[in-house]
Design a protein around this motif. Structure first.
Motif, PDB file in Angstrom:
ATOM      1  N   THR A  14       0.807  -1.207   0.000  1.00 49.45           N
ATOM      2  CA  THR A  14       0.000   0.000   0.000  1.00 49.45           C
ATOM      3  C   THR A  14       0.850   1.271   0.000  1.00 49.45           C
ATOM      4  O   THR A  14       0.659   2.148  -0.845  1.00 49.45           O
ATOM      5  CB  THR A  14      -0.895  -0.002   1.251  1.00 49.45           C
ATOM      6  N   ASP A  15       1.779   1.364   0.969  1.00 54.26           N
ATOM      7  CA  ASP A  15       2.553   2.615   1.067  1.00 54.26           C
ATOM      8  C   ASP A  15       3.587   2.705  -0.040  1.00 54.26           C
ATOM      9  O   ASP A  15       3.953   3.805  -0.469  1.00 54.26           O
ATOM     10  CB  ASP A  15       3.193   2.774   2.456  1.00 54.26           C
ATOM     11  N   ILE A  18       1.785   4.392  -2.941  1.00 52.22           N
ATOM     12  CA  ILE A  18       1.687   5.852  -2.781  1.00 52.22           C
ATOM     13  C   ILE A  18       3.058   6.495  -3.009  1.00 52.22           C
ATOM     14  O   ILE A  18       3.169   7.558  -3.628  1.00 52.22           O
ATOM     15  CB  ILE A  18       1.077   6.177  -1.405  1.00 52.22           C
ATOM     16  N   TRP A  21       3.679   6.689  -6.748  1.00 56.62           N
ATOM     17  CA  TRP A  21       2.933   7.797  -7.369  1.00 56.62           C
ATOM     18  C   TRP A  21       3.573   9.133  -7.022  1.00 56.62           C
ATOM     19  O   TRP A  21       3.664  10.018  -7.879  1.00 56.62           O
ATOM     20  CB  TRP A  21       1.461   7.749  -6.948  1.00 56.62           C
ATOM     21  N   CYS A 213      -5.103   8.221 -10.275  1.00 61.36           N
ATOM     22  CA  CYS A 213      -4.051   7.884  -9.292  1.00 61.36           C
ATOM     23  C   CYS A 213      -4.409   8.445  -7.921  1.00 61.36           C
ATOM     24  O   CYS A 213      -4.242   7.765  -6.897  1.00 61.36           O
ATOM     25  CB  CYS A 213      -2.699   8.438  -9.739  1.00 61.36           C
ATOM     26  N   TRP A 214      -4.899   9.674  -7.893  1.00 63.27           N
ATOM     27  CA  TRP A 214      -5.261  10.308  -6.617  1.00 63.27           C
ATOM     28  C   TRP A 214      -6.449   9.585  -5.986  1.00 63.27           C
ATOM     29  O   TRP A 214      -6.470   9.339  -4.777  1.00 63.27           O
ATOM     30  CB  TRP A 214      -5.556  11.786  -6.836  1.00 63.27           C
ATOM     31  N   ALA A 217      -5.079   6.437  -4.573  1.00 60.38           N
ATOM     32  CA  ALA A 217      -4.281   6.722  -3.367  1.00 60.38           C
ATOM     33  C   ALA A 217      -5.202   6.982  -2.177  1.00 60.38           C
ATOM     34  O   ALA A 217      -4.954   6.483  -1.069  1.00 60.38           O
ATOM     35  CB  ALA A 217      -3.360   7.912  -3.613  1.00 60.38           C
ATOM     36  N   LEU A 221      -5.418   4.997   1.317  1.00 59.05           N
ATOM     37  CA  LEU A 221      -5.305   5.677   2.624  1.00 59.05           C
ATOM     38  C   LEU A 221      -6.506   5.346   3.514  1.00 59.05           C
ATOM     39  O   LEU A 221      -6.371   5.237   4.732  1.00 59.05           O
ATOM     40  CB  LEU A 221      -5.190   7.195   2.430  1.00 59.05           C
ATOM     41  N   ILE A 305       0.489  13.848  -6.356  1.00 59.20           N
ATOM     42  CA  ILE A 305      -0.298  12.698  -6.822  1.00 59.20           C
ATOM     43  C   ILE A 305      -1.592  13.174  -7.493  1.00 59.20           C
ATOM     44  O   ILE A 305      -2.022  12.611  -8.505  1.00 59.20           O
ATOM     45  CB  ILE A 305      -0.570  11.696  -5.675  1.00 59.20           C
TER      46      ILE A 305
END
Ligand code: BDR
Ligand code: CA
Length: 309
Positions: A14-15, A18, A21, A213-214, A217, A221, A305
């Motif tokens: 996951t991280d 991010i 990106w 992408c955002w 992300a 999160l 991002i």
């Protein structure tokens, strides 16, 4: 300033997603290559995730598969944090195929073609691929400007009481990197604890408009589980901290320090013993990232991002 030629070795995660990106959305970095290790969820999933994460940006950055295991053992996965798929259940369109070859060779190929002191090498997972790449052909070390790792902890660990996940998953590889005579910066758990994500922060970030992408992300999160270590108030966002250092060191407080990795078989295996106050009188072997301007960090992350496709 000329963008920094950059190699990112990762295990998405996951991280990691991010962090990728953030790197791909930042004009300070020219990402030449993404290499992948098993780490968080096993190589089949981490490579599929890396391809999808890069693919969503529309950028033609080669993604090359690497280590399925550490130098001396198997990787242990971390599905409780990242979900069985490694992206917290956030579905992305399938990415472009893997580029041919194997990570360590691909890293060496990029370094061979680079100018002296030019390449930033970012490690976001167990650093097996980087150690394999850099163990031979020592002349290539001179092409590296800096190695930046999310690894280690100066206080407690997160996979064992003593050790951080990436360091513990390949301590011998990390020890090799700390022994190279090149600039190396480490974002430890103590630093990434300052990149603390709460539901309130995610709600604030979500007010920003952005592309696919955002949205992905933000989905990640929202999906990450709150951490027991922090009383379930939220969780630390680890890997983007290492990328942020490569983009803007001005966001950090840092000090040169000496660190060794415990390579024993006992309960401290993988622990990074960081001599923050120079008590051993040994020459520093890395730059320890100690303090983060968290509001500026999250602003940078969101701005970069959200501007991606
Ligand atoms: C590190 O471990 C992994 O689970 C994360 O992706 C990060 O790289 C944090 O300890
Ligand atoms: Ca990672």
């Amino acid at each position: 300033m000329r963008p920094k030629p950059t190699i990112i070795d990762c295990d998405p995660g996951t991280d990691d997603a991010i962090a990728l990106w953030l790197a791909l959305g930042s004009p300070e970095l020219d990402v030449k290559l993404v290499t992948v290790a098993g780490g968080n969820v096993g190589l089949a999933a981490t490579t599929a995730n890396a391809r999808a994460v890069v693919g969503l940006t529309g950028r033609a950055v080669p993604v090359v598969a690497g280590a399925e295991r550490s130098l001396l053992a198997d990787f242990r996965a971390e599905t409780a944090v990242h979900g069985a798929d490694g992206l917290g259940g956030v579905r992305l369109p399938e990415g472009p195929p893997l580029a041919p070859g194997i990570a360590a060779d691909a890293i060496r190929t990029v370094l061979r073609a680079a100018d002296p002191d030019s390449v930033t090498v970012i490690g976001l997972g167990p650093v097996t691929n980087l150690a394999l790449a850099l163990a031979t052909e020592p002349a290539l070390l001179g092409r590296i400007a800096e190695i930046v790792l999310m690894s280690g902890a100066w206080s407690e660990g997160n996979i064992t009481p003593a050790a951080e996940f990436n360091a513990w998953n390949d301590p011998e590889a990390l020890a090799m990197l700390l022994g190279l005579d090149r600039p190396l910066a480490m974002a430890t758990l103590d630093l990434t604890a300052q990149a603390f994500v709460t539901p309130e922060l995610v709600s604030r970030l979500a007010q920003r408009q952005g592309g696919a992408c955002w949205q992905a992300a933000l989905g990640i999160l929202r999906a990450l589980p709150a951490s027991k270590r922090f009383g379930h108030r939220g969780y630390p966002l680890h890997d983007p901290c290492a990328v942020a250092w490569a983009i803007d060191p001005g966001l950090f407080g840092a000090r040169p320090a000496h660190a060794v990795v415990d390579l024993g078989a006992g309960p401290s295996r993988g622990r990074t013993v960081v001599d923050r106050w120079g008590r051993l009188g040994l020459a520093a072997n890395h730059m320890l990232l100690e303090a983060l301007d968290a509001p500026a960090f999250f602003d940078l992350l969101a701005e970069r991002i959200a501007a991606l496709p």
